[in-house]
Design an enzyme around this catalytic site. Structure first.
Site, short mmCIF file in Angstrom:
data_model
loop_
_atom_site.label_atom_id
_atom_site.label_comp_id
_atom_site.label_asym_id
_atom_site.label_seq_id
_atom_site.Cartn_x
_atom_site.Cartn_y
_atom_site.Cartn_z
CB THR A 74 -2.77 3.67 0.93
OG1 THR A 74 -2.49 3.07 -0.26
CG2 THR A 74 -4.23 3.18 1.29
CG PHE A 75 -2.25 8.89 -2.14
CD1 PHE A 75 -3.15 9.61 -2.44
CD2 PHE A 75 -1.21 9.02 -1.15
CE1 PHE A 75 -3.57 10.90 -1.52
CE2 PHE A 75 -1.41 10.37 -0.47
CZ PHE A 75 -2.52 11.01 -0.52
CG HIS A 76 0.71 4.85 -4.87
ND1 HIS A 76 2.18 5.22 -4.46
CD2 HIS A 76 0.22 5.90 -5.58
CE1 HIS A 76 1.94 6.47 -4.84
NE2 HIS A 76 1.26 6.99 -5.60
CD GLN A 77 -4.82 2.00 -3.40
OE1 GLN A 77 -5.60 2.23 -4.24
NE2 GLN A 77 -4.40 3.09 -2.56
CG LEU A 133 -2.24 -0.97 1.19
CD1 LEU A 133 -3.00 -0.91 2.52
CD2 LEU A 133 -2.73 -0.86 0.02
#
Length: 637
Positions: A573-576, A406
């Site tokens: 979290t901006f990125h998964q 994440l």
């Protein structure tokens, strides 16, 4: 409403305690947000929590106050809530943060409220830009036939759709969100969160320890992201090639895909004029002699002025080269059919072969069943929804939903003498990799992010309504250094009894050590930049004024004492990534080197969930390159 009358009465008192000058209808607006929370279990939990606030026995045991919350004085209510905010019991901290986030974010994202803290809000009305894509209207139960059905329209699904349509394939794209373009980007923060973000910007991990921000609109995250377009680092490509037995990542084939997508979305470093918040970052980096670089962005003719800071609410000028105006437009112009407001419920599987998708389409308050029969199914709903869809469909693989990465992010914030106006200006033009490789390729990046009222309200500790309001009101003079962690040990996605995804994630000790160093060095950077007061987004205020030989170390000790557990330090979290990871074995991965789900025919995954591990950089370009390569493989099959 999903809340009971008893819970609504308590919510009114809670909202009035958290935000002293909130509008009379604030609690009603918060209740409506609770109504649209995706999981029934979360709505029921909040109803029970609010009703428990009225229990004399529970309040006496937990707070030493033998009164219902609604009958307490305002001072006692504040003391009561402070006790929940900093409790050693995780469930109490979770309960407090749920109410604090819902209430304060609702208040400060309401149109006009931001002006009370010096935030201008939208810079005029949106343009009357025509909508060039014509989504297919589903007005009754419908069955469609096609070559390929693609679930999701962001960096993965959008690229696959454009590439396959260009190759002459009959393509259907299913998008859970709606279709909004420049004419719909009002730049009212609350409205943008509700219409462009998954779960209205309220998606979290199960324990609320991580706020999950991701797009839910035609074009997905590419419409609301910050245009950051890093290529996959060579060291990460080598890691994926060697450790996960995926040699194509280190070879010319993947390089070619990176080149192709970068060209199509116009990745460049020419648009790097520093905003006010980046001027603070650059000043600190220069004075310390630390690394800095111009950040590659997918923009054409970006004006880099005040309007650019609102890019997370959609780019009004069409400068951001999202899939909405690139690959999806390519697909639509070549006959691809696009369905919006479409929730894919299950993949039709028969004898280990994907035959299509069953979905629900909501239009003007009516819900219809859409069945798509296809020769191939491509799942590209992102790292939360893709594993959930596969699980709902009966796919059973040991790694499915596991290894979720994440990029946990937080920030150190500072009051500056200068007028920073952190919501405006070029988005993420600079970055630093000074600490990106602390151990075996793992560490953290420094980046900035536009700071609008919602993030300021979420970051600001709450100790009283007046204290929180005063902290939020410092927004125009607030600078931040964002810490983007490459996490080594991940979490998991499962589904609840209704089939909705549930995210379980806990920061590991290994990653926690890196994050702690991130806070320490970000504070050092802000000191060098001339900060007046430095603070961290903890449950209680922990700040310091630079000066003296041990000021920062004493502050860090107080940060440690305040705690690093769930709902003690704000993590976003901006990125998964990596929940359907690619690999060489069905025992340890979900898809093979050709993006095909192990043991299934004609079923592919093409999004960030296929990353073998966290990328360590903003993942959009990597997703697009994986999707570009996957499209060639699918077309050949």
């Amino acid at each position: 409403m999903s809340l009971s009358p008893a819970a609504l009465r308590v919510l009114h008192a809670v909202a009035a305690t958290l935000v002293a000058d909130g509008a009379p209808d604030l609690s009603d607006r918060v209740a409506r947000k609770i109504d649209v929370l995706p999981r029934a279990a979360d709505r029921a939990e909040l109803d029970l929590l609010l009703r428990l606030f009225e229990s004399r026995v529970i309040n006496f045991l937990l707070a030493g106050i033998p009164q219902p919350f609604t009958r307490m004085s305002s001072e006692r209510r504040e003391r009561y809530l402070r006790g929940w905010a900093t409790s050693r019991i995780p469930q109490r901290r979770k309960a407090f943060q749920a109410l604090k986030r819902l209430t304060t974010a609702t208040h400060y994202t309401t149109a006009g409220v931001g002006r009370t803290i010096g935030y201008p809000g939208p810079l005029g009305p949106p343009p009357s830009t025509p909508k060039p894509i014509r989504p297919l209207a589903i007005t009754r139960d419908t069955t469609l036939d096609c070559d390929v059905v693609i679930i999701g329209s962001g960096a993965g699904g959008g690229v696959v759709a454009g590439e396959l349509a260009t190759r002459g394939k009959d393509v259907v794209v299913l998008e859970k969100g709606g279709y909004r373009n420049e004419a719909d980007f009002t730049h009212v923060e609350g409205e943008a969160l509700e219409t462009l973000y998954d779960a209205g910007g309220l998606l979290t991990s199960r324990d609320l320890g991580l706020l999950v921000l991701q797009g839910s609109t035609l074009g997905g995250g590419t419409v609301i992201n910050y245009t950051t377009s890093f290529r996959t680092p060579d060291a990460v490509r080598d890691e994926w090639a060697s450790r996960h037995d995926l040699p194509h990542f280190a070879g010319p084939e993947f390089t070619g895909s990176l080149d192709a997508v970068a060209q199509r979305i116009a990745v460049n470093t020419a648009h790097d004029t520093p905003s006010g918040r980046d001027q603070v970052l650059i000043r600190g980096l220069e004075r310390l002699g630390w690394h800095q670089g111009s950040l590659p962005r997918d923009v054409r003719g970006c004006s880099q002025d005040d309007a650019c800071g609102y890019c997370g609410f959609g780019c009004r000028r069409g400068a951001k080269q999202s899939t909405l105006i690139t690959y999806l437009q390519d697909a639509a112009s070549r006959g691809a059919r696009i369905v919006v407001d479409c929730d894919a419920r299950r993949i039709v599987l028969e004898h280990s072969r994907a035959l299509g998708v069953v979905a629900r389409v909501t239009r003007e308050g009516q819900t219809h069943t859409l069945t798509v029969r296809a020769r191939a199914v491509v799942v590209a709903g992102g790292s939360i929804h893709s594993p959930a869809l596969l699980l709902r469909s009966g796919v059973a693989l040991p790694a499915l939903g596991r290894h979720l990465a994440l990029h946990p992010a937080t920030a150190v914030l500072a009051e500056m003498d200068e007028d920073v106006r952190p919501w405006t200006g070029t988005i993420q033009p600079r970055y630093s990799d000074q600490f990106a490789d602390l151990s075996d390729g793992y560490g953290f990046k420094f980046e900035t992010a536009p700071l609008h009222p919602s993030l300021q309200a979420l970051s600001a500790p709450w100790e009283s309504a007046a204290q929180h309001q005063a902290r939020v009101a410092q927004l125009p003079h607030t600078a931040l250094v964002g810490i983007l962690l490459r996490d080594r040990f991940g979490g998991r996605v499962t589904i609840d009894r209704d089939g909705y995804p549930v995210v379980d994630y806990r920061l590991s000790r290994y990653d926690g050590r890196h994050l702690r160093l991130g806070l320490e060095t970000a504070a050092e950077l802000l000191e060098a930049a001339g900060a007046r007061v430095i603070w961290a987004p903890l449950a209680r205020f922990v700040g310091y004024q630079p000066g003296g030989s041990r000021a920062r170390q004493d502050w860090l000790a107080r940060v440690d004492a305040a705690g690093w557990g769930p709902n003690e330090l704000l993590l976003v979290t901006f990125h998964q990534m990596a929940s359907c990871r690619m690999g060489s074995s069905a025992r340890s991965s979900v898809v093979d080197a050709e993006n095909r789900v192990w043991g299934m025919q004609n079923l592919f995954v093409a999004d960030a969930s296929t990353f073998p591990s966290a990328s360590g950089v903003n993942p959009m370009l990597t997703v697009m390159a994986i999707a570009h390569r996957a499209a060639s493989i699918i077309a050949a099959h």
